[in-house]
Design a protein around this motif. Structure first.
Motif, PDB file in Angstrom:
ATOM      1  N   VAL A  32      -7.729  -3.652  -8.810  1.00 46.81           N
ATOM      2  CA  VAL A  32      -6.985  -3.834  -7.558  1.00 46.81           C
ATOM      3  C   VAL A  32      -5.539  -3.374  -7.730  1.00 46.81           C
ATOM      4  O   VAL A  32      -4.974  -2.693  -6.853  1.00 46.81           O
ATOM      5  N   GLU A  33      -4.919  -3.720  -8.853  1.00 45.08           N
ATOM      6  CA  GLU A  33      -3.558  -3.251  -9.132  1.00 45.08           C
ATOM      7  C   GLU A  33      -3.499  -1.721  -9.161  1.00 45.08           C
ATOM      8  O   GLU A  33      -2.544  -1.112  -8.645  1.00 45.08           O
ATOM      9  N   HIS A  34      -4.489  -1.102  -9.771  1.00 45.32           N
ATOM     10  CA  HIS A  34      -4.550   0.354  -9.860  1.00 45.32           C
ATOM     11  C   HIS A  34      -4.604   0.973  -8.464  1.00 45.32           C
ATOM     12  O   HIS A  34      -3.880   1.942  -8.174  1.00 45.32           O
ATOM     13  N   LEU A  35      -5.420   0.419  -7.591  1.00 41.40           N
ATOM     14  CA  LEU A  35      -5.518   0.935  -6.227  1.00 41.40           C
ATOM     15  C   LEU A  35      -4.215   0.753  -5.466  1.00 41.40           C
ATOM     16  O   LEU A  35      -3.834   1.600  -4.654  1.00 41.40           O
ATOM     17  N   ASP A  36      -3.537  -0.340  -5.710  1.00 43.66           N
ATOM     18  CA  ASP A  36      -2.245  -0.576  -5.068  1.00 43.66           C
ATOM     19  C   ASP A  36      -1.254   0.520  -5.452  1.00 43.66           C
ATOM     20  O   ASP A  36      -0.533   1.055  -4.601  1.00 43.66           O
ATOM     21  N   ARG A  37      -1.217   0.877  -6.730  1.00 43.63           N
ATOM     22  CA  ARG A  37      -0.307   1.941  -7.182  1.00 43.63           C
ATOM     23  C   ARG A  37      -0.690   3.299  -6.608  1.00 43.63           C
ATOM     24  O   ARG A  37       0.179   4.149  -6.376  1.00 43.63           O
ATOM     25  N   LEU A  38      -1.987   3.517  -6.397  1.00 44.87           N
ATOM     26  CA  LEU A  38      -2.460   4.809  -5.884  1.00 44.87           C
ATOM     27  C   LEU A  38      -2.292   4.954  -4.376  1.00 44.87           C
ATOM     28  O   LEU A  38      -2.533   6.032  -3.837  1.00 44.87           O
ATOM     29  N   GLY A  39      -1.921   3.892  -3.684  1.00 44.99           N
ATOM     30  CA  GLY A  39      -1.703   3.983  -2.245  1.00 44.99           C
ATOM     31  C   GLY A  39      -2.910   3.675  -1.388  1.00 44.99           C
ATOM     32  O   GLY A  39      -2.935   4.028  -0.197  1.00 44.99           O
ATOM     33  N   ILE A  63      -7.961 -13.533  -4.471  1.00 43.62           N
ATOM     34  CA  ILE A  63      -6.922 -12.891  -3.658  1.00 43.62           C
ATOM     35  C   ILE A  63      -5.557 -13.508  -3.939  1.00 43.62           C
ATOM     36  O   ILE A  63      -4.547 -12.796  -4.011  1.00 43.62           O
ATOM     37  N   ALA A  64      -5.502 -14.832  -4.120  1.00 49.07           N
ATOM     38  CA  ALA A  64      -4.226 -15.481  -4.418  1.00 49.07           C
ATOM     39  C   ALA A  64      -3.619 -14.926  -5.697  1.00 49.07           C
ATOM     40  O   ALA A  64      -2.399 -14.736  -5.798  1.00 49.07           O
ATOM     41  N   SER A  65      -4.461 -14.645  -6.689  1.00 50.65           N
ATOM     42  CA  SER A  65      -3.979 -14.043  -7.924  1.00 50.65           C
ATOM     43  C   SER A  65      -3.564 -12.591  -7.706  1.00 50.65           C
ATOM     44  O   SER A  65      -2.517 -12.144  -8.191  1.00 50.65           O
ATOM     45  N   ALA A  66      -4.369 -11.845  -6.948  1.00 48.97           N
ATOM     46  CA  ALA A  66      -4.077 -10.427  -6.713  1.00 48.97           C
ATOM     47  C   ALA A  66      -2.815 -10.229  -5.884  1.00 48.97           C
ATOM     48  O   ALA A  66      -2.118  -9.214  -6.045  1.00 48.97           O
ATOM     49  N   ILE A  67      -2.512 -11.158  -5.004  1.00 45.58           N
ATOM     50  CA  ILE A  67      -1.299 -11.060  -4.193  1.00 45.58           C
ATOM     51  C   ILE A  67      -0.072 -10.908  -5.080  1.00 45.58           C
ATOM     52  O   ILE A  67       0.829 -10.103  -4.813  1.00 45.58           O
ATOM     53  N   GLU A  68      -0.028 -11.690  -6.143  1.00 46.67           N
ATOM     54  CA  GLU A  68       1.150 -11.695  -7.015  1.00 46.67           C
ATOM     55  C   GLU A  68       1.223 -10.453  -7.896  1.00 46.67           C
ATOM     56  O   GLU A  68       2.262 -10.177  -8.500  1.00 46.67           O
ATOM     57  N   ARG A  69       0.139  -9.703  -8.001  1.00 50.93           N
ATOM     58  CA  ARG A  69       0.102  -8.515  -8.858  1.00 50.93           C
ATOM     59  C   ARG A  69       0.290  -7.219  -8.080  1.00 50.93           C
ATOM     60  O   ARG A  69       0.367  -6.151  -8.682  1.00 50.93           O
ATOM     61  N   THR A  70       0.322  -7.285  -6.755  1.00 53.17           N
ATOM     62  CA  THR A  70       0.354  -6.082  -5.920  1.00 53.17           C
ATOM     63  C   THR A  70       1.526  -6.134  -4.952  1.00 53.17           C
ATOM     64  O   THR A  70       2.139  -7.180  -4.744  1.00 53.17           O
ATOM     65  N   ARG A  71       1.803  -4.971  -4.347  1.00 53.67           N
ATOM     66  CA  ARG A  71       2.957  -4.885  -3.453  1.00 53.67           C
ATOM     67  C   ARG A  71       2.594  -4.443  -2.036  1.00 53.67           C
ATOM     68  O   ARG A  71       3.236  -4.861  -1.081  1.00 53.67           O
ATOM     69  N   HIS A  72       1.600  -3.574  -1.906  1.00 57.95           N
ATOM     70  CA  HIS A  72       1.361  -2.941  -0.609  1.00 57.95           C
ATOM     71  C   HIS A  72      -0.058  -3.138  -0.071  1.00 57.95           C
ATOM     72  O   HIS A  72      -0.241  -3.265   1.137  1.00 57.95           O
ATOM     73  N   ILE A  73      -1.042  -3.128  -0.924  1.00 54.17           N
ATOM     74  CA  ILE A  73      -2.432  -3.130  -0.487  1.00 54.17           C
ATOM     75  C   ILE A  73      -2.773  -4.418   0.232  1.00 54.17           C
ATOM     76  O   ILE A  73      -2.308  -5.498  -0.139  1.00 54.17           O
ATOM     77  N   LYS A  74      -3.570  -4.312   1.305  1.00 60.21           N
ATOM     78  CA  LYS A  74      -4.055  -5.505   2.002  1.00 60.21           C
ATOM     79  C   LYS A  74      -5.293  -6.040   1.293  1.00 60.21           C
ATOM     80  O   LYS A  74      -6.105  -5.264   0.777  1.00 60.21           O
ATOM     81  N   LEU A  75      -5.454  -7.354   1.303  1.00 59.38           N
ATOM     82  CA  LEU A  75      -6.526  -8.008   0.553  1.00 59.38           C
ATOM     83  C   LEU A  75      -7.347  -8.874   1.496  1.00 59.38           C
ATOM     84  O   LEU A  75      -6.805  -9.693   2.239  1.00 59.38           O
ATOM     85  N   GLY A  76      -8.663  -8.670   1.466  1.00 60.13           N
ATOM     86  CA  GLY A  76      -9.520  -9.384   2.401  1.00 60.13           C
ATOM     87  C   GLY A  76     -10.704 -10.055   1.729  1.00 60.13           C
ATOM     88  O   GLY A  76     -11.138  -9.673   0.646  1.00 60.13           O
ATOM     89  N   THR A  77     -11.234 -11.068   2.391  1.00 61.98           N
ATOM     90  CA  THR A  77     -12.458 -11.728   1.931  1.00 61.98           C
ATOM     91  C   THR A  77     -13.644 -10.905   2.415  1.00 61.98           C
ATOM     92  O   THR A  77     -13.849 -10.732   3.601  1.00 61.98           O
ATOM     93  N   GLY A  78     -14.419 -10.405   1.465  1.00 63.43           N
ATOM     94  CA  GLY A  78     -15.512  -9.516   1.851  1.00 63.43           C
ATOM     95  C   GLY A  78     -16.843  -9.958   1.233  1.00 63.43           C
ATOM     96  O   GLY A  78     -17.348  -9.229   0.413  1.00 63.43           O
ATOM     97  N   VAL A  79     -17.371 -11.102   1.641  1.00 57.86           N
ATOM     98  CA  VAL A  79     -16.910 -11.969   2.721  1.00 57.86           C
ATOM     99  C   VAL A  79     -16.901 -13.413   2.244  1.00 57.86           C
ATOM    100  O   VAL A  79     -17.412 -13.725   1.167  1.00 57.86           O
ATOM    101  N   VAL A  80     -16.345 -14.304   3.098  1.00 56.24           N
ATOM    102  CA  VAL A  80     -16.617 -15.726   2.935  1.00 56.24           C
ATOM    103  C   VAL A  80     -17.961 -16.015   3.591  1.00 56.24           C
ATOM    104  O   VAL A  80     -18.186 -15.672   4.754  1.00 56.24           O
TER     105      VAL A  80
END
Length: 390
Positions: A32-39, A63-80
């Motif tokens: 997920v961090e890698h994708l955030d850097r790639l746009g 997602i709560a963990s990924a939020i703190e590691r990323t800057r731009h990418i949107k994060l969704g539940t796929g699915v609850v």
């Protein structure tokens, strides 16, 4: 495809049984961090509790963990899997994530894909879609109004329930309902005017379902007085990309067989019908059936264009399945190659630079000559100034 197509990832995830689960989860976060850097625009995270491969039990915690590691990418539940949870608590958790992410959260809902999950908590498969609908209706009420709600069925008893916090996003974060083969997902999405997360969209059967899904959404939206937007329609498909077809085929030998065996003999998920007895046959099936692409950037672009035509009007996002067909380094290179060579074609970034190059080439000789004359004139002026000083 006129509008900017968004790109993202749909992460179940899939890991070979027996692998180190701690490292596998860290690998998921790093991807997920890698994708955030790639746009990349989006990453959707799944919920599963059985069958040994899909290790994320709570997309909200991930997602709560990924939020703190990323800057731009949107994060969704796929699915609850809404049939498993009290809808009030689901609404509370997703609103909290909306605040923690400062509006980078997306909510995806579904009935639950693995029958072995539902079996452990006494839910019959015949009830999961009804429970999804009842839960989703409650959640949308809680998210879109401050009026309390009272609701009771055999699983939940809500009495004047209301949210503790209002959403951070205004008017609301992206909301999607999952769809595979049945009309239940588009039926519910159209009723509430939300997006559709088409998990089985690139299967051969899924091709026939694309137009059906959108027709159902439009019919429901007209009946309930809502509106649906193709920009909120997301299609999911598996991709592994490499500079050559031969390299792509070689790289997926790492893990494609385990993935196929999972759907052929472990997961009771009849919508995912895949054929092949060895890695080569399995890879050929991917490319020949239309389920996805193992190959070059040109092949990935052709797949997206084919889906665009099949959808009879376009869609908003193409999500690539996180399947671990290749080793971690090759997987990261695949996502990078798509970002570098495929995304610009569908996001308006490709033609402007090509056109600028052609314009510059067409006037190069004339402008270069003018530039040379200007340099020579300045040299002559300078020499004249020097001569005048003596």
């Amino acid at each position: 495809m006129g509008n900017r197509l968004r790109f993202g990832m749909f992460m179940a995830p899939f890991h070979a049984p027996g692998t180190n689960p701690t490292l596998a989860l860290q690998r998921d976060l790093e991807l997920v961090e890698h994708l955030d850097r790639l746009g990349y625009d989006e990453a959707w995270i799944g919920e599963h509790h059985s069958a040994g491969s899909e290790l994320i039990a709570s997309p909200e915690i991930f997602i709560a963990s990924a939020i703190e590691r990323t800057r731009h990418i949107k994060l969704g539940t796929g699915v609850v899997s809404l049939s498993y949870h009290n809808p009030l608590w689901v609404a509370e958790r997703i609103v909290m994530l909306d605040h923690l992410s400062r509006g980078r959260f997306m909510f995806g809902a579904g009935p639950g894909a693995l029958p072995t999950d539902a079996q452990m908590i006494g839910i019959q498969q015949s009830d999961t879609r009804r429970l999804l609908e009842e839960s989703f209706n409650v959640i949308m009420h809680l998210l879109t109004t401050e009026e309390p709600i009272t609701f009771k069925n055999e699983r939940w008893d809500l009495r004047d329930a209301r949210l503790h916090l209002r959403p951070y996003s205004q008017p609301l974060f992206d909301v999607c309902v999952a769809a595979a083969a049945s009309p239940s997902g588009p039926r519910l999405a159209g009723r509430h005017g939300v997006g559709l997360l088409a998990v089985g969209a690139t299967l051969s059967a899924g091709f026939d379902a694309l137009a059906l899904h959108w027709n159902v959404m439009e019919e429901q939206a007209k009946h309930f007085g809502t509106s649906v937007d193709r920009a909120k329609w997301r299609l999911v498909g598996p991709v592994h990309c490499a500079p050559t077809v031969e390299q792509a085929y070689q790289e997926v030998r790492y893990g494609i067989e385990q993935w196929f065996r999972y759907f052929q003999s472990v997961a009771a998920f009849p919508q995912m019908v895949v054929d092949g007895n060895d890695p080569h046959e399995m890879t050929e099936f991917v490319n020949q059936s239309g389920i996805g692409v193992v190959g070059t950037p040109e092949m990935v672009a052709a797949q997206i264009e084919r889906l665009d035509r099949q959808s009879n009007g376009g869609f908003g996002a193409y999500l690539m399945l996180a399947h671990e067909w290749a080793d971690p380094d090759a997987t990261k290179r695949s996502f990078e190659l798509v970002a570098r060579s495929v995304m610009p074609h569908f996001q308006g970034h490709y033609r402007p630079t090509i056109d600028a190059t052609e314009r510059a080439r067409s006037v190069r000789d004339d402008l270069a000559g003018q530039q040379q004359k200007a340099v020579e004139a300045m040299k002559a002026k300078y020499e004249a100034e020097r001569s005048g000083r003596h």
